[in-house]
Design a protein around this motif. Structure first.
Motif, PDB file in Angstrom:
ATOM      1  N   SER A 373       0.307  -1.392  -0.135  1.00  0.00           N
ATOM      2  CA  SER A 373       0.483  -0.227  -0.134  1.00  0.00           C
ATOM      3  C   SER A 373       0.821   1.523   0.265  1.00  0.00           C
ATOM      4  O   SER A 373       2.155   1.129   0.216  1.00  0.00           O
ATOM      5  CB  SER A 373      -1.363   0.477   0.809  1.00  0.00           C
ATOM      6  OG  SER A 373      -0.565   0.566   1.759  1.00  0.00           O
ATOM      7  N   MET A 414      -7.424   1.890  -5.686  1.00  0.00           N
ATOM      8  CA  MET A 414      -7.306   3.264  -5.382  1.00  0.00           C
ATOM      9  C   MET A 414      -8.223   3.912  -5.202  1.00  0.00           C
ATOM     10  O   MET A 414      -9.159   4.020  -5.482  1.00  0.00           O
ATOM     11  CB  MET A 414      -6.742   3.404  -7.009  1.00  0.00           C
ATOM     12  CG  MET A 414      -8.141   4.114  -8.271  1.00  0.00           C
ATOM     13  SD  MET A 414      -7.284   3.784  -9.613  1.00  0.00           S
ATOM     14  CE  MET A 414      -8.702   4.965 -10.371  1.00  0.00           C
ATOM     15  N   LEU A 423      -4.303  10.707  -7.560  1.00  0.00           N
ATOM     16  CA  LEU A 423      -4.704   9.424  -6.939  1.00  0.00           C
ATOM     17  C   LEU A 423      -4.193   9.395  -5.600  1.00  0.00           C
ATOM     18  O   LEU A 423      -2.879  10.977  -4.639  1.00  0.00           O
ATOM     19  CB  LEU A 423      -3.715   8.441  -7.152  1.00  0.00           C
ATOM     20  CG  LEU A 423      -4.264   7.765  -8.243  1.00  0.00           C
ATOM     21  CD1 LEU A 423      -3.616   6.174  -8.387  1.00  0.00           C
ATOM     22  CD2 LEU A 423      -5.849   6.916  -8.099  1.00  0.00           C
ATOM     23  N   ALA A 426      -3.661   3.206  -2.812  1.00  0.00           N
ATOM     24  CA  ALA A 426      -3.804   2.549  -3.545  1.00  0.00           C
ATOM     25  C   ALA A 426      -3.563   1.111  -2.368  1.00  0.00           C
ATOM     26  O   ALA A 426      -2.088   1.002  -1.616  1.00  0.00           O
ATOM     27  CB  ALA A 426      -2.971   2.523  -5.065  1.00  0.00           C
ATOM     28  N   LEU A 437       4.329  -2.167  -6.173  1.00  0.00           N
ATOM     29  CA  LEU A 437       4.235  -0.556  -5.735  1.00  0.00           C
ATOM     30  C   LEU A 437       4.522   0.539  -6.005  1.00  0.00           C
ATOM     31  O   LEU A 437       4.113   1.536  -5.754  1.00  0.00           O
ATOM     32  CB  LEU A 437       4.227  -1.458  -4.530  1.00  0.00           C
ATOM     33  CG  LEU A 437       4.186   0.213  -2.647  1.00  0.00           C
ATOM     34  CD1 LEU A 437       2.719  -0.112  -3.113  1.00  0.00           C
ATOM     35  CD2 LEU A 437       4.184  -0.788  -1.723  1.00  0.00           C
ATOM     36  N   SER A 439       5.204   1.603  -8.723  1.00  0.00           N
ATOM     37  CA  SER A 439       4.420   2.636 -10.027  1.00  0.00           C
ATOM     38  C   SER A 439       3.523   3.408  -8.864  1.00  0.00           C
ATOM     39  O   SER A 439       2.967   4.630  -9.370  1.00  0.00           O
ATOM     40  CB  SER A 439       3.660   1.890 -10.643  1.00  0.00           C
ATOM     41  OG  SER A 439       2.965   0.772 -10.455  1.00  0.00           O
ATOM     42  N   ALA A 440       2.597   3.109  -7.867  1.00  0.00           N
ATOM     43  CA  ALA A 440       1.502   3.507  -7.720  1.00  0.00           C
ATOM     44  C   ALA A 440       2.260   4.927  -7.060  1.00  0.00           C
ATOM     45  O   ALA A 440       1.374   5.446  -6.341  1.00  0.00           O
ATOM     46  CB  ALA A 440       0.670   2.492  -6.432  1.00  0.00           C
ATOM     47  N   THR A 441       3.413   4.388  -5.771  1.00  0.00           N
ATOM     48  CA  THR A 441       4.148   6.007  -5.789  1.00  0.00           C
ATOM     49  C   THR A 441       3.906   6.902  -6.158  1.00  0.00           C
ATOM     50  O   THR A 441       3.896   7.840  -5.724  1.00  0.00           O
ATOM     51  CB  THR A 441       5.134   4.890  -4.640  1.00  0.00           C
ATOM     52  OG1 THR A 441       4.706   3.414  -4.103  1.00  0.00           O
ATOM     53  CG2 THR A 441       5.995   6.108  -3.702  1.00  0.00           C
ATOM     54  N   ALA A 443       2.458   8.388  -9.016  1.00  0.00           N
ATOM     55  CA  ALA A 443       1.531   8.230  -9.433  1.00  0.00           C
ATOM     56  C   ALA A 443       0.664   9.323  -8.041  1.00  0.00           C
ATOM     57  O   ALA A 443       0.147  10.043  -7.857  1.00  0.00           O
ATOM     58  CB  ALA A 443       0.122   7.182  -9.816  1.00  0.00           C
ATOM     59  N   VAL A 444       0.657   8.722  -6.561  1.00  0.00           N
ATOM     60  CA  VAL A 444       0.556   9.435  -5.364  1.00  0.00           C
ATOM     61  C   VAL A 444       1.457  10.147  -5.191  1.00  0.00           C
ATOM     62  O   VAL A 444       1.163  11.090  -4.838  1.00  0.00           O
ATOM     63  CB  VAL A 444       0.559   8.393  -4.420  1.00  0.00           C
ATOM     64  CG1 VAL A 444      -0.105   8.868  -2.929  1.00  0.00           C
ATOM     65  CG2 VAL A 444      -0.515   7.157  -4.770  1.00  0.00           C
ATOM     66  N   SER A 464      -0.113  -5.426 -13.887  1.00  0.00           N
ATOM     67  CA  SER A 464      -0.027  -4.467 -14.121  1.00  0.00           C
ATOM     68  C   SER A 464      -1.046  -3.609 -14.921  1.00  0.00           C
ATOM     69  O   SER A 464      -1.829  -2.889 -14.456  1.00  0.00           O
ATOM     70  CB  SER A 464       1.556  -3.278 -14.108  1.00  0.00           C
ATOM     71  OG  SER A 464       1.874  -3.868 -15.501  1.00  0.00           O
ATOM     72  N   TRP A 467      -3.819  -1.648 -13.730  1.00  0.00           N
ATOM     73  CA  TRP A 467      -4.293  -0.143 -13.736  1.00  0.00           C
ATOM     74  C   TRP A 467      -5.020   0.008 -14.328  1.00  0.00           C
ATOM     75  O   TRP A 467      -5.954   1.017 -13.826  1.00  0.00           O
ATOM     76  CB  TRP A 467      -2.564   0.518 -14.096  1.00  0.00           C
ATOM     77  CG  TRP A 467      -1.858   0.847 -12.526  1.00  0.00           C
ATOM     78  CD1 TRP A 467      -0.785   0.111 -11.718  1.00  0.00           C
ATOM     79  CD2 TRP A 467      -2.028   1.360 -11.995  1.00  0.00           C
ATOM     80  NE1 TRP A 467      -0.099   0.402 -11.361  1.00  0.00           N
ATOM     81  CE2 TRP A 467      -0.916   1.220 -10.839  1.00  0.00           C
ATOM     82  CE3 TRP A 467      -2.877   2.289 -11.111  1.00  0.00           C
ATOM     83  CZ2 TRP A 467      -1.060   1.993  -9.826  1.00  0.00           C
ATOM     84  CZ3 TRP A 467      -2.714   3.483 -10.410  1.00  0.00           C
ATOM     85  CH2 TRP A 467      -1.592   3.045  -9.321  1.00  0.00           C
TER      86      TRP A 467
END
Length: 476
Positions: A373, A414, A423, A426, A437, A439-441, A443-444, A464, A467
């Motif tokens: 997360s 998300m 975002l 996630a 993770l 990629s989410a980091t 984005a955030v 992936s 997404w």
């Protein structure tokens, strides 16, 4: 013998955080001393991240292999326990820190071994192992990077129970026949996973109603389900009231639950929280409370001080090795800028501001399945007053997941800020999701607009691709 020396910066604690502070201040041309009372490299290298993940990696690799037709039968036997433990020992350098000490020397910092205590403003006294004494004065900054320690609850019988904390759980040389784990957070779930796979009968006792309470509820639910299938007895809503081990270490221990029930085990691990290692570092000599967490601003400077910094676990912002190293990458340049009289970049996401501590903290729990997360959960976002929408997708329905493993089970969510359409967080749960993770980091932390994320095309067929499915769901 007492020796007095002066440096630009004195770093108290040579774990990953302290090492990185020293690296950044030395890179800026500041003379730096580093003080360490145990092993250079700290908790992560010898008793936390490295040994725990070394124990878990064969467990996860075998679990992944068992999910593949044509391979599952080939890995159907037990793990080679001694080989797993030997690799764990290798990854901890057999609890020797020669290489890490050489690294400190290599960056041009001076390492002082011994117990360091503040003895006034900008002053640290080091009591060495051979009775030597060093008085270090810092021209610009002292950085407290002493980390945290495991907390044991004040239970009757605990002092004589010879219990495990995270240190004993990651460094044990024998598999216990029966292991009771108290606590359903990261340490509890990871160690239950590891030692069960190595052959222990494991009972996991959780005071709350679910595992991994800081993550989305589905994360704890999926991990609990998998642990149960692996043979772990998972019990929620129970509390330990006392311990009884009459004959000392090496003999069975009895855990007495609140209702009077007794649970027998050969070892018991308490994974019930952390406390700052600040109880004996001289905080009282500079007007601070011994044993307290240290409150800091976003440059990691202690509130009310112009010279004292607290970096990593001791400031309680995010008790994770990678966040401590991130804070060091902020604090070191901030110390250097102040020393040179240069202005600081303290705007949101500025070079001297640890913004990610508030907005984009990533974490992976290396259970089977993994839970990963970053940022805010739905509950946390709503509590903070954001107008949000949670977007969910079954990870097992993604083509890449089906190729990764037969019967893949997982979930993705998300959290979208509806006012800015970026975002806020996630969460992924499933085999192999730890590598999703970052990629989410990005984005955030980058606050990438949803409309731009639509143009970040995931490769097919990979996990992936979730997404794309999440974004499609959001745009409907």
């Amino acid at each position: 013998m007492t020796e007095e020396s002066e440096y630009d910066v004195v770093v108290l604690g040579a774990g990953p955080t302290g090492e990185n502070v020293a690296d950044r201040t030395r890179a800026a041309g500041l003379s730096t001393a580093v003080v360490e009372s145990e092993l250079v490299g700290g908790e992560c290298s010898y008793w936390a991240c490295m040994p725990s993940k070394a124990l878990l990696r064969p467990v996860i690799a075998r679990a992944d292999a068992r999910r593949l037709p044509g391979l599952g039968q080939a890995v159907d036997g037990p793990l080679d326990t001694q080989a797993v433990l030997a690799r764990r020992d290798e990854k901890t350098a057999h609890w020797k820190d020669d290489g890490q000490a050489e690294w400190v020397d290599g960056i041009g910092a001076r390492l002082y071994r011994g117990h360091g205590r503040l003895t006034g403003p900008r002053r640290v006294t080091v009591s060495g192992p051979e009775g030597d004494r060093h008085i270090l004065t810092a021209r610009h900054a002292v950085a407290v990077c002493t980390g945290s320690r495991a907390v044991l609850p004040p239970l009757p019988g605990l002092a004589y129970g010879h219990v495990w904390t995270s240190r004993e759980a990651t460094s044990a040389q024998q598999v216990p026949g029966r292991l009771a784990v108290v606590g359903g957070g990261v340490v509890g779930t990871e160690m239950a996973t590891a030692w069960r796979a190595l052959g222990a009968e494991v009972t996991l006792l959780v005071r709350g109603d679910r595992l991994l309470p800081r993550m989305e509820p589905f994360a704890g639910d999926l991990v609990a389900e998998a642990l149960t299938e692996a043979g772990v007895t998972v019990r929620t809503g129970v509390s330990v009231a006392a311990l009884v081990r009459d004959s000392g270490a090496g003999h069975p221990v009895s855990l007495v639950l609140d209702g009077g029930e007794h649970i027998e085990a050969d070892e018991v691990l308490f994974a019930t929280g952390r406390a700052p290692r600040t109880e004996d570092i001289g905080l009282e000599t500079v007007g601070l409370e011994p044993g307290a967490w240290l409150e800091v601003d976003d440059t990691c400077r202690v509130v009310g001080s112009d010279w004292l910094y607290a970096v990593g676990d001791v400031n309680r912002r995010a008790l994770l090795t990678h966040q401590g190293k991130y804070q060091a990458r902020i604090a070191g340049p901030a110390i250097a800028a102040r020393a040179a009289g240069r202005p600081l970049d303290t705007g949101r996401w500025g070079a001297h501001t640890a913004t990610a501590d508030h907005a984009a903290v990533p974490q992976v729990v290396f259970t089977d399945p993994e839970a990963a997360s970053v940022g805010l959960t739905l509950e946390a976002a709503e509590a903070a007053g954001y107008r949000v929408r949670a977007v969910d997708h079954d990870l097992g329905a993604v083509a890449g997941a089906g190729l990764y493993a037969e019967g893949y089970r997982g979930h993705a969510r998300m959290i979208v800020d509806l006012d800015r359409e970026v975002l806020l967080g996630a969460t992924f749960v499933g085999p192999g999701v730890g590598e999703l993770l970052h990629s989410a980091t990005v984005a955030v932390a980058g606050e990438v607009p949803i409309d731009r994320l639509w143009h970040a095309v995931p490769a097919y067929p990979t996990i992936s691709e979730v997404w794309l499915r999440l974004l499609e769901t959001y745009r409907k």
